[in-house]
Write a protein that holds these residues in place. Structure first.
Motif, PDB file in Angstrom:
ATOM      1  N   ALA A 107       0.815  -1.216   0.000  1.00 21.16           N
ATOM      2  CA  ALA A 107       0.000   0.000   0.000  1.00 21.16           C
ATOM      3  C   ALA A 107       0.847   1.263   0.000  1.00 21.16           C
ATOM      4  O   ALA A 107       0.337   2.342  -0.317  1.00 21.16           O
ATOM      5  N   TYR A 108       2.125   1.149   0.326  1.00 21.46           N
ATOM      6  CA  TYR A 108       3.019   2.317   0.338  1.00 21.46           C
ATOM      7  C   TYR A 108       3.082   2.971  -1.042  1.00 21.46           C
ATOM      8  O   TYR A 108       3.319   4.176  -1.157  1.00 21.46           O
ATOM      9  N   GLY A 109       2.841   2.207  -2.078  1.00 23.67           N
ATOM     10  CA  GLY A 109       2.867   2.760  -3.425  1.00 23.67           C
ATOM     11  C   GLY A 109       1.708   3.693  -3.709  1.00 23.67           C
ATOM     12  O   GLY A 109       1.802   4.560  -4.582  1.00 23.67           O
ATOM     13  N   ASN A 110       0.600   3.543  -2.979  1.00 20.18           N
ATOM     14  CA  ASN A 110      -0.575   4.395  -3.189  1.00 20.18           C
ATOM     15  C   ASN A 110      -1.450   4.316  -1.944  1.00 20.18           C
ATOM     16  O   ASN A 110      -2.303   3.440  -1.828  1.00 20.18           O
ATOM     17  N   PRO A 111      -1.226   5.204  -0.972  1.00 21.20           N
ATOM     18  CA  PRO A 111      -1.960   5.118   0.303  1.00 21.20           C
ATOM     19  C   PRO A 111      -3.466   5.216   0.145  1.00 21.20           C
ATOM     20  O   PRO A 111      -4.207   4.776   1.025  1.00 21.20           O
ATOM     21  N   SER A 112      -3.957   5.806  -0.957  1.00 20.00           N
ATOM     22  CA  SER A 112      -5.399   5.956  -1.138  1.00 20.00           C
ATOM     23  C   SER A 112      -6.032   4.767  -1.854  1.00 20.00           C
ATOM     24  O   SER A 112      -7.232   4.771  -2.135  1.00 20.00           O
ATOM     25  N   ALA A 113      -5.229   3.743  -2.151  1.00 21.05           N
ATOM     26  CA  ALA A 113      -5.759   2.590  -2.886  1.00 21.05           C
ATOM     27  C   ALA A 113      -6.753   1.816  -2.027  1.00 21.05           C
ATOM     28  O   ALA A 113      -6.624   1.739  -0.799  1.00 21.05           O
TER      29      ALA A 113
END
Length: 660
Positions: free
Chosen positions: A513-519
Motif C-alpha cells: 500500500a506504500y505505493g498508493n496510500p489511497s488505494a
C-alpha cells in the motif's frame, strides 16, 4: 561514481513510514559511538547553539528568576546558622558570669584581672550574664533555616523541571529541522557522506547535545549565581577573608586553561579513533556474510583490536588529563579553607569577628569553591556538546537541492512521452560521463538499457527522476521540461523498482500500500495478484498481515522483490523504471513477472536496465551504452544482425566456459 550506485526506491509522495529495513537502513552499529571530533570554532558554534533556545526565552527568564530565588535562599542559610551558633556560644558564655551584671561589667572585670584576650573575645558576642542559652530564639532561627532550605529546594526543583522542558523542546525542534533538511538534500550529498557518519550526526550527536545542554545549562546558571551570591555574603561578613577566598578564581582559571590546552589534542584523537572504529564495525557487520565466506574474520578481528586499542589509549589519555581539573580544584579549595580557618580564628580571638560569622564564612568558602569546581568540570561536557552541535550545524548548512520552480509547469497530458535532448552530465567536472545524449521514448514503449558496469545506465534513470541536475541539455515529459516541474509532481508520475529491495518494518499489506496510500483493498489485492505476491503470501502464517522482521528475512529475496514490484504496480505511474527488477527471482517466477510487467507497461513508457539480455527481447528499443554514450540502438533482432556491441554482449552470455 559508477552506474551501480543505487538511490533509494521512490514512490508517489506520501508520508514516510516510522521505520526502515533493508539497504540503507543501517546495522545496529550505524549510530553507535561518540561525536567524531571536537569543535573547530567553539565560540561561534556555542553562540549558535544557545541561539536555538530563543523560542523559549520567556521560560528561560522564569527559570533564571527561580534559580536566583533558590540560590539566594541557599546562600542565606549559612548566615542564619552562624546566628544560631552565636546564640549557643553566647548562652554558654553567659553562664560564666553571675546574674545581675552587665556584659560591659563582665568585660571590664576580665580586663582588670589581666585577661585581655578573653575580654576581646567577649566583645564580638552579645549576651546577658547568667541567662544561659535562649532556646526560644534558637528554635526560631532553626525553623527559619529549615524553611529557607525547603523553599530553596522547591524553587530548585521547579527550575530544573522547567529547564528540562526547555532543553527537550529545543532538541525536538532541532531533530525536526534535521529531518526536514535531510529531505531537502540532493542525492549527491548522500553519495559523498558515509552512511554511518550521517546516522551518527542525526542520532547520537543530537543525543549528546541534549545531554550536554541538560547538564551544563543548569549547572552553569546555578554555579554562576552561587558564586555571585557567596562573594556578596563573604564581603558583608569580612572583606579581608573575602579577598583571601578570591585567590581561588585566578588559580581556577590557570588550572582550567593549562589542563584544557593539554586535553584538546587528546580529545581530537579520541573522537577521531571513535569514528574510525565505528566505521570499521559498520563495514564488517554489513558484510558479515562475505567476511565468513572468504575466511577473513581473523583479519577483521585483528583490525578491530588495533583500532580498539588506539581508541582506548586516546580515550584514557583524554579522560585522565581532563580529570585532573576536579582534584586540582579541590586542592586549591582546601588551601583556601585552611587559610580562612587560621585567619578567621585570629579575628575571633581579637574580637573583630564572631564565632558564628567564621562558621558561616567557612561554609561560604566551601560553597564558593564547589561551583568553581563544577564550572571547570562542565568545560569538557560543554566542549563535547558544542562539538556535536557543530557537526549537526554542518549538516543543516549543507546546500539544499535546487528549489522547485514557482510557478511550476504541469504536463497537459499524462502519456509518458520522454525525450532526452543533448543531455550532458558528470558527477565530477574532470570526469565526463554522459555527453550530448539524445533519445525519444514514446508512450507504451519499453526502452531497455544495457552495457558494461560503469557505462551510465543507472545514471540515466537517475536523471529522469531528477535525483541529479543536468549539466547541459534538457529532458521533457509529455512536452514539459522536467526542470520546470516540481519534484513531487515528476516523481508521482514515475514508478521505480530497484535491484536492491527496500522494505520497512510493517506488514506485507502496508508495504504494498506504500505505493498508493489511497488505494482500496481491492486494488491492493489486484496488484498482489498481478505480481504473483498472492501466490506465496497465503503460505505465511498471517497472510498479508505478516509482519516483516528487522531484516525482512522472514521472506525470501525473490518474494521481497515481488512485493516491491507490487508496490510499483499499485502506483500506476506513466513512466516505469525497472533497474534489474527481476534479478532476485527464480527463472519460473521471472517468466510470470515478465508477463505481469508486459500488462503493466501497456500505454506506459518503461525503462528497463538489465544484464540478462534474454529478459529484454520484447523491448521496443534497446540502447547499448558505453562510457556514457549510446553506441547502438535498435530492436533485439536488428542489433543481433548488426553484429556489434550488443551482439557481443548477448553471445558472451551463452559462450562456452573457458578451459585450459
Amino acid at each position: 561514481m559508477s552506474d551501480e550506485a543505487q538511490p533509494i526506491e521512490k514512490a508517489p509522495a506520501v508520508p514516510r513510514p516510522p521505520a526502515r529495513r533493508g539497504p540503507g537502513g543501517g546495522g545496529p552499529f550505524g549510530g553507535a559511538g561518540m561525536p567524531a571530533e571536537k569543535s573547530k570554532a567553539f565560540g561561534p558554534s556555542a553562540k549558535r547553539l544557545i541561539g536555538r533556545l530563543r523560542p523559549e526565552r520567556m521560560l528561560i527568564v522564569v527559570v533564571t528568576l527561580l534559580a536566583v530565588v533558590s540560590v539566594t535562599l541557599s546562600v542565606l542559610g549559612p548566615k542564619m546558622l552562624g546566628n544560631a551558633t552565636n546564640v549557643i556560644f553566647a548562652g554558654i558564655l553567659s553562664k560564666q558570669f553571675p546574674t545581675g551584671t552587665t556584659q560591659a561589667q563582665a568585660i571590664a572585670g576580665l580586663d582588670a584581672a589581666g585577661q585581655s584576650q578573653q575580654a576581646d573575645l567577649l566583645k564580638s558576642v552579645t549576651f546577658t550574664p547568667g541567662q544561659g542559652i535562649d532556646f526560644t530564639q534558637l528554635g526560631m532561627i532553626l525553623l527559619v533555616v529549615l524553611a529557607i532550605y525547603v523553599f530553596s529546594s522547591v524553587f530548585s526543583w521547579m527550575q530544573s523541571y522547567l529547564l528540562n522542558g526547555v532543553v527537550q523542546r529545543t532538541v525536538y525542534r532541532l531533530r525536526e529541522d534535521v529531518e526536514e533538511k535531510i529531505n531537502r538534500l540532493p542525492l549527491g550529498y548522500f553519495d559523498r557522506m558515509p552512511r554511518g557518519e550521517l546516522l551518527s550526526r542525526v542520532t547520537n550527536d543530537i543525543d549528546n547535545i541534549s545531554q550536554s545542554l541538560q547538564q551544563s545549562l543548569s549547572q552553569i546558571m546555578t554555579s554562576l549565581l552561587t558564586v555571585i551570591g557567596v562573594i556578596t555574603m563573604m564581603f558583608i561578613i569580612s572583606p579581608l577573608l573575602a579577598l583571601i577566598a578570591l585567590v581561588t578564581i585566578p588559580l581556577t582559571l590557570v588550572i582550567t586553561t593549562v589542563v584544557a590546552r593539554r586535553s584538546q589534542k587528546l580529545f581530537v584523537a579520541q573522537w577521531t579513533h571513535t569514528g574510525t572504529l565505528n566505521a570499521q564495525i559498520e563495514e564488517s557487520y554489513t558484510g558479515h556474510a562475505l567476511v565468513k565466506v572468504f575466511g577473513r574474520h581473523r583479519e577483521i578481528n585483528e583490525v578491530f583490536r588495533q583500532k580498539n586499542d588506539e581508541l582506548f589509549t586516546a580515550s584514557f589519555g583524554a579522560q585522565f588529563v581532563s580529570g585532573i581539573i576536579m582534584p586540582a580544584m579541590m586542592f586549591v579549595g582546601n588551601l583556601v579553607y585552611v587559610a580562612i580557618a587560621v585567619v578567621g580564628g585570629l579575628m575571633v580571638a581579637s574580637g573583630s569577628l564572631s564565632l558564628g560569622d567564621v562558621q558561616a564564612f567557612i561554609q561560604y568558602s566551601r560553597q564558593f569553591t564547589q561551583p568553581l569546581t563544577q564550572l571547570g568540570s562542565m568545560a569538557n561536557v560543554l566542549q563535547s556538546g558544542v562539538a556535536s552541535a557543530e557537526r549537526v550545524f554542518e549538516l543543516l548548512d549543507a546546500d539544499d537541492q535546487s528549489p522547485d520552480p514557482s510557478p511550476a509547469a504541469t504536463p497537459a497530458d499524462d502519456e509518458g512521452r520522454l525525450v532526452f535532448e543533448n543531455v550532458s552530465f558528470s558527477y565530477s567536472p574532470d570526469k565526463p560521463l554522459i555527453e550530448n545524449l539524445s533519445l525519444t521514448a514514446l508512450p507504451g514503449q519499453t526502452v531497455a538499457i544495457v552495457g558494461p558496469t560503469g557505462a551510465g545506465k543507472t545514471t540515466l534513470v537517475n536523471l529522469i527522476m531528477r535525483f541529479y541536475e543536468l549539466d547541459g541539455g534538457r529532458i521533457t515529459l509529455d512536452g514539459t521540461d522536467i526542470s520546470t516541474m516540481t519534484r513531487d509532481d515528476l516523481r508521482s508520475r514515475t514508478g521505480m523498482v530497484l535491484q536492491d529491495t527496500w522494505l520497512f518494518g510493517g506488514t506485507i499489506h502496508d508495504n504494498i500500500a506504500y505505493g498508493n496510500p489511497s488505494a482500496t483493498e481491492e486494488e491492493i489485492l489486484a496488484a498482489a495478484q498481478a505480481t504473483y505476491v498472492d501466490r506465496f503470501v497465503h503460505s505465511l502464517p498471517d497472510g498479508y498481515d505478516t509482519v516483516l522482521n528487522d531484516e525482512a528475512d522472514n521472506v525470501s529475496a525473490g518474494e521481497k522483490q515481488l512485493i516491491t514490484i507490487a508496490r510499483a504496480f499499485l502506483a500506476k505511474p506513466s513512466v516505469l523504471i525497472l533497474d534489474e527488477a527481476t534479478s532476485s527471482v527464480d527463472t519460473r517466477t521471472e517468466v510470470l513477472v515478465q508477463r505481469a510487467m508486459s500488462a503493466l507497461r501497456a500505454d506506459r513508457t518503461s525503462f528497463v536496465i538489465a544484464h540478462r539480455l534474454s529478459t529484454i527481447r520484447d523491448a521496443h528499443l534497446i540502447l547499448v551504452m558505453e562510457s556514457g554514450h549510446i553506441v547502438e540502438q535498435g530492436t533485439h533482432e536488428s542489433l543481433l544482425a548488426a553484429g556489434g556491441a550488443y551482439a557481443n554482449l548477448y553471445n558472451a552470455q551463452f559462450a562456452a566456459a573457458i578451459t585450459d
